[in-house]
Design a protein around this motif. Structure first.
Motif, short mmCIF file in Angstrom:
data_model
loop_
_atom_site.label_atom_id
_atom_site.label_comp_id
_atom_site.label_asym_id
_atom_site.label_seq_id
_atom_site.Cartn_x
_atom_site.Cartn_y
_atom_site.Cartn_z
N VAL A 155 31.71 53.70 51.36
CA VAL A 155 31.03 52.41 51.54
C VAL A 155 32.07 51.28 51.57
CG1 VAL A 155 29.41 50.77 50.47
CG2 VAL A 155 28.96 53.22 50.36
N SER A 156 31.86 50.31 52.49
CA SER A 156 32.70 49.11 52.47
C SER A 156 31.86 47.93 52.01
CB SER A 156 33.24 48.80 53.88
OG SER A 156 34.13 49.82 54.26
N TYR A 157 32.47 47.10 51.19
CA TYR A 157 31.77 45.94 50.63
C TYR A 157 32.64 44.70 50.86
CZ TYR A 157 29.97 42.74 47.04
OH TYR A 157 29.47 41.64 46.37
N LEU A 158 32.05 43.67 51.51
CA LEU A 158 32.80 42.45 51.85
C LEU A 158 32.18 41.25 51.14
CD1 LEU A 158 33.48 44.57 54.14
CD2 LEU A 158 33.50 42.67 55.75
N PRO A 159 32.60 40.96 49.93
CA PRO A 159 32.07 39.78 49.23
C PRO A 159 32.81 38.51 49.68
CG PRO A 159 33.55 40.99 47.78
CD PRO A 159 33.56 41.72 49.10
N VAL A 160 32.07 37.41 49.77
CA VAL A 160 32.67 36.12 50.19
C VAL A 160 32.28 35.06 49.16
CG1 VAL A 160 32.73 34.36 52.00
CG2 VAL A 160 32.39 36.77 52.62
N ASP A 161 33.27 34.35 48.65
CA ASP A 161 32.96 33.32 47.64
C ASP A 161 34.09 32.31 47.58
OD1 ASP A 161 30.74 33.57 45.08
OD2 ASP A 161 32.31 32.04 44.93
N VAL A 162 33.74 31.07 47.20
CA VAL A 162 34.77 30.04 47.02
C VAL A 162 35.45 30.18 45.66
CG1 VAL A 162 33.88 28.26 48.58
CG2 VAL A 162 32.99 28.40 46.24
N SER A 163 34.90 31.03 44.80
CA SER A 163 35.48 31.18 43.46
C SER A 163 36.43 32.37 43.44
CB SER A 163 34.37 31.37 42.42
OG SER A 163 34.94 31.73 41.18
N ASP A 164 37.71 32.06 43.37
CA ASP A 164 38.75 33.10 43.35
C ASP A 164 38.61 33.97 42.09
OD1 ASP A 164 41.46 34.05 44.38
OD2 ASP A 164 41.97 33.45 42.34
N SER A 165 38.34 33.33 40.95
CA SER A 165 38.28 34.09 39.70
C SER A 165 37.09 35.05 39.71
CB SER A 165 38.19 33.15 38.50
OG SER A 165 37.03 32.35 38.60
N ALA A 166 35.95 34.61 40.27
CA ALA A 166 34.79 35.49 40.32
C ALA A 166 35.06 36.68 41.24
CB ALA A 166 33.55 34.71 40.80
N LEU A 167 35.71 36.42 42.38
CA LEU A 167 36.03 37.53 43.30
C LEU A 167 36.94 38.54 42.63
CD1 LEU A 167 36.69 35.73 46.72
CD2 LEU A 167 34.85 37.34 46.22
N ARG A 168 37.94 38.05 41.93
CA ARG A 168 38.88 38.97 41.26
C ARG A 168 38.16 39.79 40.19
NH1 ARG A 168 44.38 37.75 42.11
NH2 ARG A 168 44.53 36.07 43.61
N GLY A 169 37.28 39.11 39.44
CA GLY A 169 36.52 39.82 38.42
C GLY A 169 35.65 40.90 39.05
N ALA A 170 35.02 40.55 40.21
CA ALA A 170 34.15 41.51 40.90
C ALA A 170 34.96 42.70 41.39
CB ALA A 170 33.45 40.82 42.06
N ILE A 171 36.10 42.42 42.01
CA ILE A 171 36.93 43.51 42.57
C ILE A 171 37.31 44.49 41.45
CG2 ILE A 171 39.18 44.08 43.58
CD1 ILE A 171 39.00 41.37 45.11
N CYS A 172 37.73 43.92 40.35
CA CYS A 172 38.19 44.75 39.24
C CYS A 172 37.06 45.64 38.72
CB CYS A 172 38.70 43.83 38.14
SG CYS A 172 39.93 44.60 37.16
N ALA A 173 35.90 45.04 38.54
CA ALA A 173 34.76 45.79 38.00
C ALA A 173 34.29 46.86 38.99
CB ALA A 173 33.62 44.83 37.65
N ILE A 174 34.28 46.52 40.29
CA ILE A 174 33.83 47.50 41.30
C ILE A 174 34.83 48.65 41.40
CG2 ILE A 174 33.32 47.84 43.76
CD1 ILE A 174 32.32 44.88 43.74
N ASN A 175 36.11 48.32 41.35
CA ASN A 175 37.11 49.40 41.42
C ASN A 175 36.92 50.39 40.28
OD1 ASN A 175 38.38 48.45 43.70
ND2 ASN A 175 39.89 47.26 42.58
N ARG A 176 36.51 49.88 39.14
CA ARG A 176 36.30 50.77 37.98
C ARG A 176 35.02 51.58 38.13
NH1 ARG A 176 37.77 46.89 34.14
NH2 ARG A 176 35.59 46.28 34.11
N ALA A 177 33.92 50.89 38.50
CA ALA A 177 32.62 51.57 38.54
C ALA A 177 32.42 52.38 39.81
CB ALA A 177 31.50 50.54 38.40
N HIS A 178 33.06 51.95 40.92
CA HIS A 178 32.86 52.62 42.21
C HIS A 178 34.23 52.81 42.88
CE1 HIS A 178 28.53 51.62 41.99
NE2 HIS A 178 28.96 50.48 41.49
N PRO A 179 35.05 53.72 42.36
CA PRO A 179 36.43 53.81 42.88
C PRO A 179 36.51 54.13 44.36
CG PRO A 179 35.97 55.53 41.21
CD PRO A 179 34.79 54.63 41.23
#
Ligand SMILES: C[S@@+](CC[C@H](N)C(=O)[O-])C[C@H]1O[C@@H](n2cnc3c(N)ncnc32)[C@H](O)[C@@H]1O
Length: 345
Positions: A130-154
């Motif tokens: 699966v590919s997931y393309l999140p878009v947001d103006v908040s850099d910190s939220a995107l980084r938090g999301a990437i980190c959590a997704i990498n852990r839960a959905h490697p």
């Protein structure tokens, strides 16, 4: 998903995919992020203060602290929106994935992507790639999301775009089929004209057979609505105040934030919550970058955000007019929140 600040820093290059160490994920910087962000912020504030009534662009509410506070708001007992939408996604994510078939997920205003987790699990059942393309103006939220997704959905490949909704459309030409996501009733922050333009652009960028999943907060009792935006713990008030803290830090605005009050009330005619910062004392708001000063009078209110509330019977024809047809409507027993699964015709 929890915010994990250990996400690696991107290299300082802009406009190029930056691989995040040890993962298959990349964080793209949209071209707007390469401009002078303080100048853009100052110009937006000046334009908003020249308007009557005065209003500020709600996108600037989401710096690192704003994104953190927003997540805290979603956990307040009065803030039924996130819980209700999350329960719909928990219950119907598999149905949604069956209705669309395999797709690349593109999400506008993804924040920490907490609720997207249900959809990622459902789409992983179709394909581990699966590919997931999140878009947001908040850099910190995107980084938090990437980190959590990498852990839960490697196995999920995350290609995040740090940029505006507008800039997200460039991604659409490169992927198909798409399920575009706009959750959290974020569309309610746009006025009627802005949301009509946005829906038109989404429809124009999708191909026939692509899907759009839209989460909207439905019209309900005024007391419930006003309580949701005036939580007893004062997190919503801190979120509003943080916009002015950000102006002081990034623009040198010299506002005494102890002299501000958070005011959120329902406008029954416009069917929207309106959130204001009320100035308890007269103050001068400085924008040294533009060499401008604005006098704000005691008692004056500046609109920081609206949150429109929806009726399915008026929203659906609007979506059909721009080229969508309804595949399924998901709503809770109390009809507080709705998810519309729409297909581009
Ligand atoms: C109401 S929050 C919703 C977050 C998440 N989708 C949810 O449902 O919990 C809105 C999100 O949209 C982002 N946002 C607001 N205006 C934006 C814009 N013009 N372009 C891109 N992102 C934006 C904010 O940074 C924030 O993460």
């Amino acid at each position: 998903m929890l915010f994990d600040p250990r996400i690696p820093e991107t290299a300082p290059s802009r406009g190029f995919p930056v691989p995040l160490e040890g993962t298959r994920s990349v964080l793209l910087q949209a071209s707007s992020q390469g401009k002078d962000p303080a100048l853009e912020f100052a110009a937006s504030v000046a334009a908003g203060l020249e308007r009557r009534p005065r209003s500020l662009d709600c996108r600037f509410l989401y710096d690192e602290e704003g994104s953190r506070l927003y997540e805290e708001i979603t956990r307040q007992p009065e803030y039924y929106l996130t819980r209700t939408e999350a329960s719909l996604l928990a219950r119907y994510a598999v149905d949604i994935s069956r209705l669309t078939g395999p797709a690349t997920l593109v999400e506008f205003g993804s924040g920490y992507s907490v609720k997207t987790d249900y959809l990622l699990s459902a789409y992983e059942a179709w394909s581990p790639e699966v590919s997931y393309l999140p878009v947001d103006v908040s850099d910190s939220a995107l980084r938090g999301a990437i980190c959590a997704i990498n852990r839960a959905h490697p196995a999920v490949r995350v290609i995040a775009l740090h940029g505006t909704f507008e800039e997200a459309f460039a991604l659409f030409d490169h992927v198909s089929p798409i399920l575009a996501l706009f959750l959290g009733s974020t569309v309610g922050n746009m006025n009627e004209e802005e949301s009509r333009d946005f829906f038109t652009r989404v429809a124009d960028h999708l191909r026939p057979g692509d899907h759009f999943l839209l989460g909207v907060d439905l019209l309900k009792d005024k007391g419930l609505l006003e309580a949701a935006y005036n939580d007893a713990a004062g997190v919503s008030a801190a979120f509003t105040g943080n916009l002015f803290v950000r102006m002081n830090r990034e623009l040198g605005s010299q506002i005494d934030t102890s002299g501000l009050e958070h005011v959120a009330r329902f406008d029954a005619e416009k069917e929207q919550i309106e959130i204001h910062a009320r100035f308890l004392r007269a103050q001068t708001l400085e924008l040294p970058l533009l060499q401008r000063s604005f006098r704000i009078e005691a008692g004056e209110e500046i609109l920081t955000e609206i949150s429109r509330k929806y009726r399915i019977e008026t929203l659906l024809p609007e979506m059909e007019t721009v080229g969508f047809r309804l595949r399924r409507l998901f709503t809770d027993e109390r009809r507080w929140f709705a998810l519309l699964l729409l297909e581009k015709g």
